[in-house]
Design a protein around this motif. Structure first.
Motif, short mmCIF file in Angstrom:
data_model
loop_
_atom_site.label_atom_id
_atom_site.label_comp_id
_atom_site.label_asym_id
_atom_site.label_seq_id
_atom_site.Cartn_x
_atom_site.Cartn_y
_atom_site.Cartn_z
N ALA A 1 0.82 -1.21 0.00
CA ALA A 1 0.00 0.00 0.00
C ALA A 1 0.85 1.26 0.00
O ALA A 1 0.40 2.32 -0.45
CB ALA A 1 -0.93 0.00 1.21
N THR A 2 2.08 1.16 0.47
CA THR A 2 2.91 2.36 0.61
C THR A 2 4.19 2.37 -0.22
O THR A 2 4.80 3.42 -0.39
CB THR A 2 3.33 2.53 2.09
N THR A 3 4.62 1.22 -0.74
CA THR A 3 5.93 1.14 -1.40
C THR A 3 5.91 0.11 -2.52
O THR A 3 5.20 -0.90 -2.44
CB THR A 3 7.01 0.73 -0.38
N LEU A 4 6.73 0.35 -3.55
CA LEU A 4 6.94 -0.62 -4.61
C LEU A 4 8.39 -1.07 -4.57
O LEU A 4 9.30 -0.23 -4.53
CB LEU A 4 6.63 0.01 -5.98
N TYR A 5 8.61 -2.37 -4.53
CA TYR A 5 9.96 -2.94 -4.45
C TYR A 5 10.31 -3.57 -5.79
O TYR A 5 9.56 -4.41 -6.31
CB TYR A 5 10.03 -4.00 -3.35
N TYR B 1 15.42 -0.10 -14.33
CA TYR B 1 14.14 -0.76 -14.07
C TYR B 1 13.12 0.13 -13.35
O TYR B 1 11.94 0.08 -13.67
CB TYR B 1 14.36 -2.04 -13.26
N PRO B 2 13.53 0.96 -12.39
CA PRO B 2 12.52 1.78 -11.69
C PRO B 2 11.74 2.74 -12.59
O PRO B 2 10.62 3.11 -12.27
CB PRO B 2 13.35 2.56 -10.67
N GLU B 3 12.32 3.11 -13.74
CA GLU B 3 11.64 4.04 -14.64
C GLU B 3 10.26 3.53 -15.05
O GLU B 3 9.31 4.30 -15.20
CB GLU B 3 12.49 4.27 -15.89
N ARG B 4 10.11 2.24 -15.22
CA ARG B 4 8.84 1.62 -15.64
C ARG B 4 7.72 1.88 -14.63
O ARG B 4 6.55 1.86 -14.96
CB ARG B 4 9.08 0.12 -15.82
N PRO C 1 6.75 5.35 -3.73
CA PRO C 1 8.22 5.35 -3.72
C PRO C 1 8.73 3.97 -4.14
O PRO C 1 8.15 2.94 -3.79
CB PRO C 1 8.58 5.64 -2.26
N VAL C 2 9.81 3.97 -4.93
CA VAL C 2 10.38 2.72 -5.43
C VAL C 2 11.65 2.41 -4.65
O VAL C 2 12.55 3.25 -4.54
CB VAL C 2 10.69 2.83 -6.93
N VAL C 3 11.71 1.21 -4.11
CA VAL C 3 12.88 0.73 -3.38
C VAL C 3 13.53 -0.37 -4.22
O VAL C 3 12.85 -1.30 -4.67
CB VAL C 3 12.50 0.19 -1.99
N LYS C 4 14.84 -0.26 -4.44
CA LYS C 4 15.58 -1.26 -5.22
C LYS C 4 16.21 -2.27 -4.27
O LYS C 4 16.80 -1.89 -3.26
CB LYS C 4 16.66 -0.57 -6.05
N TRP D 1 22.70 -9.10 0.36
CA TRP D 1 21.65 -8.29 -0.24
C TRP D 1 21.98 -6.82 -0.05
O TRP D 1 22.72 -6.45 0.85
CB TRP D 1 20.28 -8.63 0.34
N VAL D 2 21.39 -6.01 -0.94
CA VAL D 2 21.55 -4.55 -0.89
C VAL D 2 20.18 -3.93 -1.10
O VAL D 2 19.43 -4.37 -1.98
CB VAL D 2 22.52 -4.06 -2.00
N ILE D 3 19.86 -2.92 -0.30
CA ILE D 3 18.58 -2.23 -0.42
C ILE D 3 18.85 -0.73 -0.49
O ILE D 3 19.54 -0.19 0.37
CB ILE D 3 17.65 -2.54 0.78
N THR D 4 18.31 -0.07 -1.54
CA THR D 4 18.45 1.38 -1.67
C THR D 4 17.16 1.99 -2.18
O THR D 4 16.35 1.32 -2.80
CB THR D 4 19.58 1.77 -2.65
N ASN D 5 17.01 3.27 -1.95
CA ASN D 5 15.85 4.00 -2.47
C ASN D 5 16.15 4.55 -3.82
O ASN D 5 17.20 4.81 -4.22
CB ASN D 5 15.47 5.15 -1.54
#
Length: 84
Positions: free
Chosen positions: A26-30, A52-55, A62-65, A80-84
């Motif tokens: 509901a709040t974020t797209l991963y 990929y986030p451009e799509r 907000p898109v989190v990679k 693993w690596v997580i970034t905004n």
């Protein structure tokens, strides 16, 4: 993920390739890229190289990679690596 209220899609097409996994809450797209016996950094580099986030810019979330690497020998997550 469905039980947690998230929408999951795999092999999502983008103009530059396919994202391995997209998870929308509901709040974020991963945007998740998976690698086997490589590195999470390599997964993150692919996300960035193929943009990929451009799509998903118009989704309004907000898109989190997320880059994940699996270790085939140990049958587990290696890094693993997580970034905004």
């Amino acid at each position: 993920f469905s039980l947690l209220g998230a929408y999951v899609d795999v092999e999502v097409r983008t103009p530059m390739g396919r994202v391995d996994l997209v998870i929308r809450t509901a709040t974020t797209l991963y945007v998740v890229e998976l690698k086997l016996n490589q590195s999470a950094t390599a997964a993150m580099q692919q996300i960035d190289l193929k943009n990929y986030p451009e799509r998903f810019v118009l989704c309004g979330l907000p898109v989190v990679k997320v880059g994940i690497n699996f270790d085939m020998e140990r049958h587990t997550l290696k890094d693993w690596v997580i970034t905004n």
